[in-house]
Design an enzyme around this catalytic site. Structure first.
Site, PDB file in Angstrom:
ATOM      1  N   PHE A  12      45.404  46.595  29.243  1.00  0.00           N
ATOM      2  CA  PHE A  12      46.158  45.440  29.286  1.00  0.00           C
ATOM      3  C   PHE A  12      45.165  44.311  29.420  1.00  0.00           C
ATOM      4  O   PHE A  12      44.482  44.293  30.371  1.00  0.00           O
ATOM      5  CB  PHE A  12      47.178  45.521  30.463  1.00  0.00           C
ATOM      6  N   GLN A  13      45.301  43.309  28.608  1.00  0.00           N
ATOM      7  CA  GLN A  13      44.510  42.255  28.388  1.00  0.00           C
ATOM      8  C   GLN A  13      42.781  42.546  28.542  1.00  0.00           C
ATOM      9  O   GLN A  13      42.260  41.752  28.742  1.00  0.00           O
ATOM     10  CB  GLN A  13      44.774  41.131  29.884  1.00  0.00           C
ATOM     11  N   GLU A  68      42.563  27.243  29.053  1.00  0.00           N
ATOM     12  CA  GLU A  68      41.158  27.724  29.059  1.00  0.00           C
ATOM     13  C   GLU A  68      40.305  26.772  27.953  1.00  0.00           C
ATOM     14  O   GLU A  68      39.156  26.423  28.405  1.00  0.00           O
ATOM     15  CB  GLU A  68      40.771  29.245  28.897  1.00  0.00           C
ATOM     16  N   LYS A  81      36.250  44.092  36.408  1.00  0.00           N
ATOM     17  CA  LYS A  81      36.873  43.870  37.529  1.00  0.00           C
ATOM     18  C   LYS A  81      36.205  44.652  38.880  1.00  0.00           C
ATOM     19  O   LYS A  81      36.122  44.117  39.840  1.00  0.00           O
ATOM     20  CB  LYS A  81      38.441  44.034  37.513  1.00  0.00           C
TER      21      LYS A  81
END
Lengths: 586, 158
Positions: free
Chosen positions: A115-116, A53, A165
């Site tokens: 998570f993440q 990234e 998301k």
């Protein structure tokens, strides 16, 4: 409002497309997958997948700096976003328009250490102009419009959109961005009033100046003031020195060009600044690498500061006259208002240029061994000589991208830029690893031009994985690897200021020929001066990317040097002078 | 008492504005003395008053210019205390003295009030400028102070 429905991801891409975005870069991952899913419906947007990234961030920077257009960087949450942080901080320091789009975990689990998940807005605040998390698909169009505007207006810089998301998946009828945005804190710059008292004050100072110097910064490039800068300098007969980012804004062969100023600036530039009675700062921010010891800087000179960002005025150096505005516009007004020097100023200008020319002679004398011999103490190549050969070979016309360190300073000094905005480097943050991905961005923006990535063995390995991006995108970039087996600039400081304690600067390097082979890149090794030009010629003719590795001398030191916090009158001119001034003569 | 620098900010009521301001103040190596945020006569606009005591007065215009760059900030200025009304509210909890009149007479001098009375403790409230607040705390030294809390300064230009 349209009755058509779209999901947040599509609205995001549609809004970018509406704002003219043609290309993006980044790296796919869990929390951003819904938006990547929609890319297929936007064939007008090309996507470049990097290998890391941070690499994507510098690809975007290279692209934007080369063509002025945004290249949004889209990455996933957590590690994807944190990997991007360095490139964002770099864009902030160097005022590069930048749009980071980071996926985020769903709003339901934000704050639960999912998570993440990471607090990207919290991480981005100190290193962006603006950052926001989108909570509803309804808000996406306006937020994207807002971010694109903020990144590209006023003093350009990075902006981050963090999009959970579920917001990417959620449907909305708000698919068009509003025409007007409510952004009280974003300054825009209408044409400046020519009758502003500061304009007259500046003109009066310029007319009377006997020993003026212009300090030219990145602002000249960012405001595209190529013609205006030249006209202003020629009309007022003022010599110009350049910050690291001001380089390439005036042809090196122009008689008023004194070269780079500051820590590793040219003798003629630094002496002129030291002795000037008027400094005209054009789109620069008096960084500590430019001023040396701040308390003593510009002590005997008046200062005119022309700057787009009001918070830069009087931050480091007090201005006698400050003009806040877009540089190009301010220069146009100054050019129109200037009606000649006073007689006294005209008469004293010759003596000023004589002293400048004496210092130019001195520079030439100290660089003689570079131009005439080209090898260092260990009989290996001098970086300065390699850059000099490149400059001659390309006639100063090509795009130069560098990493950070000695090779960067030597490139800044020995490449004679003849063409506007052809110099790309990490200045403010000084990020090793900038070069290779930034070169990719420049090449994408200028596909029909030669791009030379000048790097060192340390910097190259910081983002070496981007060779994979070159492979995938079939790009033709000329990589000049100036390998001296050391972190040269740190070694230079150790040599000069840390009792020659060469701790942790020697690198055991891989076989770069094999690395090149693995990535399908043509490779050559050069250790003699007479082989430099043929290798450059070969590299230019190759239709795929090349690495030319040079065996460089680890004893090379970048001179002159004003050590950090020193005054201009203590500039170290050459090696002999260094031994004396640092009490190292044995 | 060292000089108090007061900055008055008007900003859109959006997430993160206060955080961006406090990040800037930390970056400029200042330590906050007080910070207050409250509604204004305009819906959606917040008034934020920030004060610091230490630090270099030269840097104040820098902080003001930097805060002004925050997208949601509508206006910001360093206010001149001569032209500004600055007030805060102080709450002090003390151990209830045997003779309550001692405390009520002191509170009256400072035009404060007793806002809570229990068997063990008394909570006093005083509003005013910082000098008065500090004076009141000093005057309370003869009593056993259990807790001090204050609202932080709210500034309004004349």
């Amino acid at each position: 409002m349209s009755s058509k429905k779209m999901n947040g991801a599509s609205v995001l891409l549609k809004t970018l497309q509406d704002f003219g975005i043609e290309i993006m870069t980044g790296y796919i991952g869990g929390a951003i997958m819904p938006t990547f899913d929609e890319l297929i419906n936007f064939p007008g947007i090309r996507f470049i997948t990097s290998r890391h990234e941070q690499g994507a961030g510098f690809i975007a920077q290279g692209y934007t700096r080369a063509c002025g257009k945004l290249m949004p960087v889209m990455v996933t949450s957590g590690p994807g976003a944190t990997n991007l942080v360095t490139a964002v901080a770099d864009a902030m320091m160097d005022s590069v328009a930048f749009l980071a789009i980071t996926g985020q975990v769903s709003t339901k689990v934000i704050g639960t250490d999912a998570f993440q998940e990471s607090d990207i807005i919290g991480l981005m605040y100190p290193i962006t102009k603006y950052a926001e998390m989108l909570l509803k698909a309804d808000d996406v169009a306006e937020a994207v419009a807002r971010s694109v505007f903020i990144a590209q207006n006023g003093r350009t810089g990075p902006v981050c959109i963090d999009i959970p998301k579920n917001v990417q998946i959620e449907e909305t009828e708000n698919i068009d961005a509003p025409k007007a945005l409510d952004l009280p804190g974003v300054q825009t710059y209408p044409p400046i009033d020519p009758d502003l008292p500061e304009i007259k004050q500046a003109i009066d100072l310029i007319k009377e100046a006997k020993k003026p110097v212009a300090l030219v910064g990145h602002g000249v490039i960012l405001s595209q003031a190529k013609i205006e800068l030249r006209e202003f300098l020629e009309k007022t007969n003022i010599p110009a020195s350049f910050t690291l980012h001001g380089l390439s804004s005036l042809p090196a062969s122009h008689p008023l060009n004194l070269g780079m100023m500051g820590m590793h600036g040219e003798i003629e530039a630094n002496r002129a600044i030291e002795n000037a009675d008027l400094l005209i700062a054009l789109g620069m921010r008096f960084d500590d690498r430019v001023t040396g010891k701040l308390e003593e800087y510009a002590k005997n000179s008046k200062v005119i500061h022309i700057e787009i960002d009001p918070s830069e005025i009087n931050k480091n150096v007090k201005a006698d006259v400050a003009i806040n505005g877009d540089l190009r516009n301010v220069l146009q007004v100054l050019i129109a208002k200037f009606d000649g020097l006073t007689k006294e100023a005209t008469d004293s200008r010759q003596a000023w240029f004589d002293s400048i020319n004496q210092n130019r002679e001195l520079s030439r004398k100290y660089y003689k061994h570079i131009f005439e011999y080209g090898y260092g103490k260990n009989n290996r190549l001098l970086m300065s000589r390699i850059i000099h050969e490149l400059s001659e070979f390309t006639k100063g016309q090509d795009n130069i991208v560098t990493d950070v360190g000695q090779h960067q300073m030597q490139a800044a000094k020995f490449y004679k830029f003849e063409r506007f905005n052809t110099w790309f480097t990490s200045g403010g943050l000084g990020t090793m690893g900038f070069g290779l991905p930034a070169a990719i961005g420049v090449k994408i923006a200028r596909p029909n031009e030669e791009v030379w990535c000048i790097t060192g063995d340390g910097s190259f390995q910081m983002n070496i994985q981007e060779l994979g991006t070159i492979l995938q995108e079939k790009l033709n970039i000329n990589i000049l690897l100036l390998n001296n087996g050391y972190l040269g600039m740190v070694k230079q400081w150790q040599d000069m200021f840390h009792n020659e304690n060469f701790t942790e600067v020697e690198l055991t390097n891989p076989n770069f020929a094999k690395i090149a082979e693995g990535y399908g890149i043509a490779y050559r090794f050069v250790e003699k001066v007479e082989d430099i030009i043929p290798a450059l010629q070969w590299s230019k003719q190759e239709t795929r990317s090349t690495i030319v590795e040079f065996a460089c001398d680890e004893q090379e030191i970048v001179y002159p040097m004003i050590p950090s916090g020193w005054t201009f009158d203590r500039m170290i001119l050459n090696e002999d002078h260094a031994l004396e001034i640092l009490n190292k003569r044995k | 008492m060292s000089k108090l620098h007061t900055i008055l900010v008007f900003a859109q009521n959006k997430r993160g504005v206060l955080e961006r301001i406090t990040i800037l103040i930390r970056r400029k190596m200042y330590n906050l003395e007080t910070i207050t945020a409250s509604d204004t006569e305009v819906e959606g606009i917040k008034r934020i008053t920030i004060t610091f005591t230490q630090g270099d007065a030269d840097k104040i215009p820098q902080i003001v210019a930097q805060i002004n760059k925050i997208v949601e900030v509508i206006s910001v200025k360093a206010v001149d205390s001569a032209n500004t009304v600055e007030r805060e509210i102080l709450l002090v909890k003390i151990k209830r003295p045997r003779n309550l009149s001692e405390i009520t007479s002191l509170v009256n001098i400072f035009r404060g009030s007793v806002v809570d009375l229990s068997e063990q403790t008394v909570i006093l409230q005083v509003a005013g400028e910082r000098k008065k607040i500090l004076g009141f705390i000093t005057a309370l030294k003869q009593f056993e102070i259990l807790e001090i809390g204050s609202s932080g300064i709210v500034a309004m230009e004349r």
